[in-house]
Scaffold this motif. Structure first.
Motif, PDB file in Angstrom:
ATOM      1  N   TYR A  10       0.844  -1.194   0.000  1.00 28.52           N
ATOM      2  CA  TYR A  10       0.000   0.000   0.000  1.00 28.52           C
ATOM      3  C   TYR A  10       0.874   1.236   0.000  1.00 28.52           C
ATOM      4  O   TYR A  10       1.974   1.231   0.525  1.00 28.52           O
ATOM      5  CB  TYR A  10      -0.931   0.005   1.216  1.00 28.52           C
ATOM      6  CG  TYR A  10      -1.943  -1.095   1.129  1.00 28.52           C
ATOM      7  CD1 TYR A  10      -3.091  -0.930   0.385  1.00 28.52           C
ATOM      8  CD2 TYR A  10      -1.710  -2.316   1.739  1.00 28.52           C
ATOM      9  CE1 TYR A  10      -4.009  -1.958   0.254  1.00 28.52           C
ATOM     10  CE2 TYR A  10      -2.616  -3.349   1.624  1.00 28.52           C
ATOM     11  CZ  TYR A  10      -3.766  -3.160   0.880  1.00 28.52           C
ATOM     12  OH  TYR A  10      -4.657  -4.178   0.744  1.00 28.52           O
ATOM     13  N   ARG A  11       0.348   2.293  -0.586  1.00 26.83           N
ATOM     14  CA  ARG A  11       1.051   3.571  -0.640  1.00 26.83           C
ATOM     15  C   ARG A  11       0.196   4.593   0.092  1.00 26.83           C
ATOM     16  O   ARG A  11      -1.012   4.459   0.163  1.00 26.83           O
ATOM     17  CB  ARG A  11       1.298   3.971  -2.077  1.00 26.83           C
ATOM     18  CG  ARG A  11       2.153   2.905  -2.819  1.00 26.83           C
ATOM     19  CD  ARG A  11       2.431   3.263  -4.246  1.00 26.83           C
ATOM     20  NE  ARG A  11       3.156   4.494  -4.385  1.00 26.83           N
ATOM     21  CZ  ARG A  11       4.478   4.647  -4.200  1.00 26.83           C
ATOM     22  NH1 ARG A  11       5.204   3.621  -3.861  1.00 26.83           N
ATOM     23  NH2 ARG A  11       5.049   5.818  -4.353  1.00 26.83           N
ATOM     24  N   TYR A  12       0.854   5.611   0.622  1.00 27.09           N
ATOM     25  CA  TYR A  12       0.126   6.677   1.312  1.00 27.09           C
ATOM     26  C   TYR A  12       0.892   7.980   1.133  1.00 27.09           C
ATOM     27  O   TYR A  12       2.103   7.975   0.917  1.00 27.09           O
ATOM     28  CB  TYR A  12      -0.056   6.332   2.794  1.00 27.09           C
ATOM     29  CG  TYR A  12       1.234   6.265   3.575  1.00 27.09           C
ATOM     30  CD1 TYR A  12       1.677   7.359   4.305  1.00 27.09           C
ATOM     31  CD2 TYR A  12       2.018   5.128   3.559  1.00 27.09           C
ATOM     32  CE1 TYR A  12       2.865   7.304   5.004  1.00 27.09           C
ATOM     33  CE2 TYR A  12       3.200   5.061   4.263  1.00 27.09           C
ATOM     34  CZ  TYR A  12       3.616   6.161   4.984  1.00 27.09           C
ATOM     35  OH  TYR A  12       4.798   6.116   5.666  1.00 27.09           O
ATOM     36  N   PRO A  13       0.190   9.105   1.191  1.00 35.45           N
ATOM     37  CA  PRO A  13       0.863  10.394   1.009  1.00 35.45           C
ATOM     38  C   PRO A  13       1.716  10.756   2.219  1.00 35.45           C
ATOM     39  O   PRO A  13       1.352  10.416   3.355  1.00 35.45           O
ATOM     40  CB  PRO A  13      -0.282  11.382   0.827  1.00 35.45           C
ATOM     41  CG  PRO A  13      -1.516  10.683   1.230  1.00 35.45           C
ATOM     42  CD  PRO A  13      -1.235   9.220   1.300  1.00 35.45           C
ATOM     43  N   PRO A  14       2.823  11.451   2.010  1.00 37.87           N
ATOM     44  CA  PRO A  14       3.646  11.891   3.140  1.00 37.87           C
ATOM     45  C   PRO A  14       2.809  12.784   4.061  1.00 37.87           C
ATOM     46  O   PRO A  14       1.954  13.534   3.604  1.00 37.87           O
ATOM     47  CB  PRO A  14       4.779  12.697   2.501  1.00 37.87           C
ATOM     48  CG  PRO A  14       4.743  12.386   1.057  1.00 37.87           C
ATOM     49  CD  PRO A  14       3.370  11.893   0.729  1.00 37.87           C
TER      50      PRO A  14
END
Length: 83
Positions: A10-14
């Motif tokens: 999964y990816r997430y915004p900083p």
């Protein structure tokens, strides 16, 4: 990119700890999903040949250079990987 959101991680915004916490909070309940993600990773990474990586690198630098020439900032949308 080696992590494909929902496929092998999964990816997430900083600066979004709530999003990261949501992904991490799901881990104990999704061991089957983690196993599938682990099995998908080698096929995804297998596509990272020297030619493909070089082309991606060149594309990023071309886009950033173009933005700078147009007077925009060099920053682009960035995501962080969790898994």
């Amino acid at each position: 990119m080696s992590v494909h959101h929902g496929r092998n991680g999964y990816r997430y915004p900083p600066g979004a700890p709530d999003v990261l916490a949501g992904h991490l909070g799901r881990l104990p309940a999704c061991s089957d999903e983690m196993g599938r993600a682990g099995r998908r990773s080698p096929e995804i990474v297998g596509g990272h040949t020297l030619d493909a990586t070089s082309a991606d690198f060149e594309d990023v630098h071309t886009r950033v250079g173009s933005r700078l020439l147009k007077g925009h900032s060099a920053s682009a949308r960035t995501e962080v990987t969790a898994w």
